[in-house]
Scaffold this motif. Structure first.
Motif, PDB file in Angstrom:
ATOM      1  N   SER A 107       0.811  -1.218   0.000  1.00  0.00           N
ATOM      2  CA  SER A 107       0.000   0.000   0.000  1.00  0.00           C
ATOM      3  C   SER A 107       0.845   1.270   0.000  1.00  0.00           C
ATOM      4  CB  SER A 107      -0.897  -0.005   1.235  1.00  0.00           C
ATOM      5  OG  SER A 107      -1.518   1.244   1.423  1.00  0.00           O
ATOM      6  N   SER A 108       0.242   2.311  -0.529  1.00  0.00           N
ATOM      7  CA  SER A 108       0.811   3.639  -0.336  1.00  0.00           C
ATOM      8  C   SER A 108       1.017   3.869   1.152  1.00  0.00           C
ATOM      9  CB  SER A 108      -0.148   4.692  -0.896  1.00  0.00           C
ATOM     10  OG  SER A 108       0.205   5.978  -0.452  1.00  0.00           O
ATOM     11  N   PRO A 109       2.147   4.456   1.561  1.00  0.00           N
ATOM     12  CA  PRO A 109       2.380   4.713   2.987  1.00  0.00           C
ATOM     13  C   PRO A 109       1.309   5.610   3.578  1.00  0.00           C
ATOM     14  CG  PRO A 109       4.407   4.984   1.716  1.00  0.00           C
ATOM     15  CD  PRO A 109       3.289   4.850   0.720  1.00  0.00           C
ATOM     16  N   VAL A 110       1.172   5.539   4.886  1.00  0.00           N
ATOM     17  CA  VAL A 110       0.133   6.311   5.559  1.00  0.00           C
ATOM     18  C   VAL A 110       0.363   7.811   5.405  1.00  0.00           C
ATOM     19  CG1 VAL A 110       1.323   6.400   7.792  1.00  0.00           C
ATOM     20  CG2 VAL A 110      -1.195   6.403   7.721  1.00  0.00           C
ATOM     21  N   GLU A 111       1.625   8.222   5.181  1.00  0.00           N
ATOM     22  CA  GLU A 111       1.904   9.655   4.976  1.00  0.00           C
ATOM     23  C   GLU A 111       1.933  10.032   3.507  1.00  0.00           C
ATOM     24  OE1 GLU A 111       5.939   7.620   5.032  1.00  0.00           O
ATOM     25  OE2 GLU A 111       4.015   7.471   6.094  1.00  0.00           O
ATOM     26  N   GLY A 112       1.518   9.117   2.617  1.00  0.00           N
ATOM     27  CA  GLY A 112       1.477   9.415   1.198  1.00  0.00           C
ATOM     28  C   GLY A 112       2.824   9.197   0.516  1.00  0.00           C
ATOM     29  N   VAL A 113       2.880   9.585  -0.745  1.00  0.00           N
ATOM     30  CA  VAL A 113       4.093   9.424  -1.560  1.00  0.00           C
ATOM     31  C   VAL A 113       4.479  10.785  -2.115  1.00  0.00           C
ATOM     32  CG1 VAL A 113       5.131   8.304  -3.570  1.00  0.00           C
ATOM     33  CG2 VAL A 113       3.416   7.079  -2.197  1.00  0.00           C
ATOM     34  N   ARG A 114       5.666  11.247  -1.748  1.00  0.00           N
ATOM     35  CA  ARG A 114       6.128  12.542  -2.238  1.00  0.00           C
ATOM     36  C   ARG A 114       6.534  12.409  -3.711  1.00  0.00           C
ATOM     37  NH1 ARG A 114       4.374  12.969   2.127  1.00  0.00           N
ATOM     38  NH2 ARG A 114       2.650  13.379   0.710  1.00  0.00           N
ATOM     39  N   PRO A 119      -9.528  -3.957  12.399  1.00  0.00           N
ATOM     40  CA  PRO A 119      -8.404  -4.913  12.382  1.00  0.00           C
ATOM     41  C   PRO A 119      -7.700  -4.867  11.023  1.00  0.00           C
ATOM     42  CG  PRO A 119     -10.365  -5.933  13.310  1.00  0.00           C
ATOM     43  CD  PRO A 119     -10.809  -4.619  12.748  1.00  0.00           C
ATOM     44  N   THR A 120      -6.410  -4.640  11.059  1.00  0.00           N
ATOM     45  CA  THR A 120      -5.682  -4.367   9.813  1.00  0.00           C
ATOM     46  C   THR A 120      -4.422  -5.223   9.714  1.00  0.00           C
ATOM     47  OG1 THR A 120      -6.482  -2.080   9.818  1.00  0.00           O
ATOM     48  CG2 THR A 120      -4.568  -2.569   8.423  1.00  0.00           C
ATOM     49  N   LEU A 121      -4.180  -5.722   8.511  1.00  0.00           N
ATOM     50  CA  LEU A 121      -2.961  -6.456   8.197  1.00  0.00           C
ATOM     51  C   LEU A 121      -2.260  -5.757   7.043  1.00  0.00           C
ATOM     52  CD1 LEU A 121      -1.020  -8.932   8.239  1.00  0.00           C
ATOM     53  CD2 LEU A 121      -2.631 -10.065   6.673  1.00  0.00           C
ATOM     54  N   VAL A 122      -0.983  -5.463   7.227  1.00  0.00           N
ATOM     55  CA  VAL A 122      -0.172  -4.874   6.160  1.00  0.00           C
ATOM     56  C   VAL A 122       0.722  -5.974   5.579  1.00  0.00           C
ATOM     57  CG1 VAL A 122       1.606  -3.181   5.573  1.00  0.00           C
ATOM     58  CG2 VAL A 122      -0.206  -2.588   7.210  1.00  0.00           C
ATOM     59  N   ILE A 123       0.598  -6.193   4.263  1.00  0.00           N
ATOM     60  CA  ILE A 123       1.416  -7.191   3.570  1.00  0.00           C
ATOM     61  C   ILE A 123       2.294  -6.470   2.556  1.00  0.00           C
ATOM     62  CG2 ILE A 123       1.422  -9.252   2.116  1.00  0.00           C
ATOM     63  CD1 ILE A 123      -1.369  -9.899   3.137  1.00  0.00           C
ATOM     64  N   ASN A 124       3.569  -6.820   2.557  1.00  0.00           N
ATOM     65  CA  ASN A 124       4.475  -6.166   1.605  1.00  0.00           C
ATOM     66  C   ASN A 124       5.470  -7.176   1.036  1.00  0.00           C
ATOM     67  OD1 ASN A 124       4.674  -3.061   1.066  1.00  0.00           O
ATOM     68  ND2 ASN A 124       6.750  -3.841   0.773  1.00  0.00           N
ATOM     69  N   GLY A 125       5.763  -7.042  -0.240  1.00  0.00           N
ATOM     70  CA  GLY A 125       6.762  -7.898  -0.876  1.00  0.00           C
ATOM     71  C   GLY A 125       8.160  -7.380  -0.587  1.00  0.00           C
ATOM     72  N   ALA A 126       9.052  -8.292  -0.223  1.00  0.00           N
ATOM     73  CA  ALA A 126      10.428  -7.880   0.069  1.00  0.00           C
ATOM     74  C   ALA A 126      11.124  -7.342  -1.187  1.00  0.00           C
ATOM     75  CB  ALA A 126      11.208  -9.064   0.628  1.00  0.00           C
ATOM     76  N   LEU A 127      10.640  -7.746  -2.371  1.00  0.00           N
ATOM     77  CA  LEU A 127      11.254  -7.321  -3.628  1.00  0.00           C
ATOM     78  C   LEU A 127      10.541  -6.123  -4.249  1.00  0.00           C
ATOM     79  CD1 LEU A 127      11.726 -10.880  -5.216  1.00  0.00           C
ATOM     80  CD2 LEU A 127      13.313  -9.612  -3.758  1.00  0.00           C
ATOM     81  N   ASP A 128       9.633  -5.523  -3.504  1.00  0.00           N
ATOM     82  CA  ASP A 128       8.853  -4.396  -4.027  1.00  0.00           C
ATOM     83  C   ASP A 128       9.761  -3.206  -4.342  1.00  0.00           C
ATOM     84  OD1 ASP A 128       7.067  -2.342  -4.557  1.00  0.00           O
ATOM     85  OD2 ASP A 128       5.635  -2.994  -3.046  1.00  0.00           O
ATOM     86  N   PRO A 129       9.803  -2.741  -5.621  1.00  0.00           N
ATOM     87  CA  PRO A 129      10.640  -1.592  -5.959  1.00  0.00           C
ATOM     88  C   PRO A 129       9.970  -0.253  -5.678  1.00  0.00           C
ATOM     89  CG  PRO A 129       9.589  -2.408  -7.938  1.00  0.00           C
ATOM     90  CD  PRO A 129       9.143  -3.309  -6.809  1.00  0.00           C
ATOM     91  N   VAL A 130       8.686  -0.286  -5.310  1.00  0.00           N
ATOM     92  CA  VAL A 130       7.924   0.952  -5.105  1.00  0.00           C
ATOM     93  C   VAL A 130       7.755   1.245  -3.617  1.00  0.00           C
ATOM     94  CG1 VAL A 130       5.762   2.159  -5.586  1.00  0.00           C
ATOM     95  CG2 VAL A 130       6.690   0.533  -7.272  1.00  0.00           C
ATOM     96  N   VAL A 131       7.238   0.279  -2.879  1.00  0.00           N
ATOM     97  CA  VAL A 131       6.998   0.442  -1.436  1.00  0.00           C
ATOM     98  C   VAL A 131       8.004  -0.442  -0.695  1.00  0.00           C
ATOM     99  CG1 VAL A 131       5.326   0.273   0.427  1.00  0.00           C
ATOM    100  CG2 VAL A 131       4.551   0.849  -1.880  1.00  0.00           C
ATOM    101  N   VAL A 169      10.137  -2.166   2.532  1.00  0.00           N
ATOM    102  CA  VAL A 169       9.744  -2.827   3.776  1.00  0.00           C
ATOM    103  C   VAL A 169       9.649  -1.835   4.943  1.00  0.00           C
ATOM    104  CG1 VAL A 169      10.474  -4.530   5.509  1.00  0.00           C
ATOM    105  CG2 VAL A 169      10.584  -5.095   3.063  1.00  0.00           C
ATOM    106  N   PRO A 170      10.643  -0.939   5.135  1.00  0.00           N
ATOM    107  CA  PRO A 170      10.507   0.040   6.223  1.00  0.00           C
ATOM    108  C   PRO A 170       9.262   0.917   6.084  1.00  0.00           C
ATOM    109  CG  PRO A 170      12.783  -0.041   5.462  1.00  0.00           C
ATOM    110  CD  PRO A 170      11.977  -0.859   4.496  1.00  0.00           C
ATOM    111  N   MET A 171       8.884   1.266   4.850  1.00  0.00           N
ATOM    112  CA  MET A 171       7.676   2.070   4.641  1.00  0.00           C
ATOM    113  C   MET A 171       6.437   1.289   5.081  1.00  0.00           C
ATOM    114  SD  MET A 171       8.784   3.588   0.905  1.00  0.00           S
ATOM    115  CE  MET A 171       7.258   4.379   0.476  1.00  0.00           C
ATOM    116  N   ALA A 172       6.393  -0.007   4.729  1.00  0.00           N
ATOM    117  CA  ALA A 172       5.252  -0.845   5.124  1.00  0.00           C
ATOM    118  C   ALA A 172       5.197  -0.994   6.639  1.00  0.00           C
ATOM    119  CB  ALA A 172       5.364  -2.210   4.446  1.00  0.00           C
ATOM    120  N   GLN A 173       6.337  -1.194   7.265  1.00  0.00           N
ATOM    121  CA  GLN A 173       6.386  -1.357   8.716  1.00  0.00           C
ATOM    122  C   GLN A 173       5.944  -0.076   9.427  1.00  0.00           C
ATOM    123  OE1 GLN A 173      10.480  -2.592   8.980  1.00  0.00           O
ATOM    124  NE2 GLN A 173       9.960  -4.791   9.000  1.00  0.00           N
ATOM    125  N   ALA A 174       6.316   1.072   8.866  1.00  0.00           N
ATOM    126  CA  ALA A 174       5.905   2.346   9.465  1.00  0.00           C
ATOM    127  C   ALA A 174       4.398   2.525   9.360  1.00  0.00           C
ATOM    128  CB  ALA A 174       6.633   3.499   8.770  1.00  0.00           C
TER     129      ALA A 174
END
Length: 581
Positions: free
Chosen positions: A444-451, A525-537, A539-544
């Protein structure tokens, strides 16, 4: 690559067919000869255009292949197995001479290398001309490959065409391989190549050998198609013609070898009835014109015209015809005059998929079968087959999605938002919590958006009118499925249906989106799933994002930006398991 080979092969086949039907089989034989020299020309493209090694002696390798096939055909016969053997013999002899000439000669550069290889070419011609066992000045002749009377030219053309496409594909693989990168590094700067650890001698010799194989194979095909070989066919004039082929056609593109061969090999046919010396005069004029006006050759100029002038009309045509294709699904009105298109499958708990930017419901086609759920995949407004609206705004998209849920009587529902759809899902869950029972944010797009920097916006805007650039963007976000060309083409065409204003509009919307201050109030109740190979989002962005929403976060090691298409089974399992926690 397969598409390029198929298109080129189809064009050549159709041209040959038209010429054969319109002007007789002699013209088909001429096309065959053009293809033969185009194969040799592709070897020169790899040697001169890609690696920067100037050789004027490669006509000698054409002669080696031609005479190897002629000798086998003369003494052993011209059956297909024996001709294949002759090709292998030509490769072996070419390898020996490539090593003998290449090892000392490739220590030279530029004109000195050219002079050294000229000596090899002229010497080979003299040896062939003076050796009685090789036919001397009269040459050698073999029987036709296919003894099928009038169909001989047709079968020969098809064999040569298949061989051309095979070596064309091989050339593409070489140019895209690590060897191709090293060859280009040597061409651009030997000092830089050496500093990166490239073995100059080894790689120069390698491309010299590869190009000799191309030329040798072309020589074998020449003998098979023409039946007669003579030493004067492979002398200095042939070496100059090979150079002219890549200068006129283009030295940095394999297609240039074909275009150059059409011009150089086709000219003698056109000027057959012209006064003596006309061909040399025309060749000289063409050389001056192309060196001064089109130094990179016809193929490169056509490539530039295609990308700078023709992409926009081509994209408009593809968009128009794709929009006419029927889409199977339903529409529901979510505001006066505004409808959302959707597909659904199954019965049970409502599960709504929210796609990302440049996307549509098709991104969830492979995960619609979820036991126990009524899976619903809509096109957001401004996307796919849904209505266009004036605004490109995350909250506005969420407002229309809320109305969509009400119209379908699907609330409270389980939502899955991917990429931009994740931002829409957050807006929906935080502003309409009663409509959402559970939420999964997928890359997902980060909670603070994408600059999005202002200088990046023109690039985004250009994508809407350039099919190739849009397809490149699709490949990037398809992750490990980027090699699925049919799926990429389908996603690209679907992306072209977006509201044109939303290409920039969505980028600005993601830049403006910021739910950092509201995230802590999330009760869904929310689950955030992120691909480790994601070139856009990352892992630190997903964790935040997960931390801000008081959510669980899971990282999938083997996927990129789209788990739903990269590993559909795992996607369904993770979504259903989260609903049972």
């Amino acid at each position: 690559m397969k598409k390029r080979i198929a298109i080129l092969g189809t064009i050549i086949f159709l041209v040959g067919l038209v010429l054969a039907l319109s002007f007789g089989l002699y013209n088909l034989s001429a096309v065959t000869n053009i293809l033969v020299w185009a194969i040799a020309g592709m070897g020169m493209v790899l040697l001169i255009g890609v690696s920067g090694q100037l050789s004027l002696g490669h006509a000698a390798f054409v002669a080696i292949g031609a005479y190897s096939t002629a000798m086998v055909g003369t003494h052993l016969g011209s059956s297909m197995p024996l001709l294949v053997l002759s090709v292998l013999i030509g490769f072996g002899v070419s390898l020996v001479f490539a090593l003998l000439i290449g090892l000392p000669a490739l220590r030279l550069k530029g004109y000195y290398l050219a002079i050294a290889t000229i000596a090899f070419g002229v010497g080979m011609q003299q040896v062939l001309n003076g050796t009685d066992a090789l036919g001397g000045a009269m040459g050698l002749q073999i029987s036709p490959i296919f003894d099928l009377s009038s169909l001989r030219d047709v079968y020969t053309f098809l064999v040569v065409l298949a061989s051309f496409l095979l070596f064309y594909g091989l050339g593409i693989v070489i140019m895209k391989s690590p060897f191709g990168v090293k060859f280009r590094m040597i061409r651009d700067s030997e000092v830089a190549a050496r500093s990166y650890g490239t073995n100059l001698t080894k790689n120069k010799l390698l491309v010299f050998v590869i190009s000799s194989f191309y030329c040798s194979f072309a020589g074998s095909l020449y003998t098979m198609s023409q039946g007669l070989v003579k030493s004067d066919l492979f002398g200095l004039n042939a070496a100059i013609n090979l150079l002219l082929i890549i200068i006129i056609g283009g030295a940095i593109m394999l297609e240039g070898a074909l275009i150059g061969s059409v011009v150089i090999i086709g000219l003698p046919i056109i000027l057959a009835d012209a006064p003596g010396g006309s061909l040399s005069l025309v060749n000289g004029i063409l050389l001056i014109i192309f060196v001064l006006l089109l130094p990179k050759g016809i193929a490169f100029e056509l490539w530039v015209i295609w990308h700078q002038r023709l992409q926009k009309p081509y994209t408009a045509i593809v968009r128009f015809f794709y929009s006419l294709m029927p889409a199977f699904g339903k529409k529901v009105e979510v505001a006066p005059g505004t409808k959302m298109f959707y597909v659904e499958k199954g019965q049970g708990k409502p599960l709504i998929y929210i796609h990302g930017n440049f996307a549509s419901r098709l991104w969830f086609k492979e995960v619609m079968n979820v036991p126990g759920y009524r899976a619903i995949a809509p096109d957001l407004v401004n996307f796919g087959r849904s209505s266009r609206i004036a605004d490109s705004d995350i909250d506005t998209y969420a407002d229309h999605l809320a109305a969509f849920i009400d119209e379908l009587g699907a609330g409270p529902c389980y939502i899955v938002g991917q990429s931009l759809g994740g931002a829409v899902a957050m807006s929906l869950a935080l502003r309409y919590p009663a409509k959402v029972s559970r939420m999964v944010l997928l890359d997902s797009s980060p909670v603070e958006g994408v600059r999005v920097p202002d200088e990046f916006l023109p690039i985004v805007d250009a994508i809407k009118d350039e099919y190739n650039k849009l397809k490149f963007s699709m490949n990037r976000i398809m992750g490990t499925r980027s090699g699925d060309l049919k799926l990429a083409a389908k996603f690209t065409k679907e992306a072209m249906l977006m509201n044109k204003a939303s290409f920039i509009g969505n980028a600005k919307a993601l830049d403006k989106f910021n739910y950092s201050s509201k995230a802590s109030s999330n009760k869904v109740p929310t689950l955030v799933i992120n691909g480790a190979l994601d070139p856009v989002v990352t892992v630190p962005m997903a964790q935040a994002t997960a931390k801000a929403l008081n959510a669980e976060c899971k990282i999938v090691d083997h996927v990129g930006h789209a788990l739903n298409i990269e590993d559909p089974a795992l996607f369904v399992r993770m979504v259903t398991e989260f609903d049972t926690e």
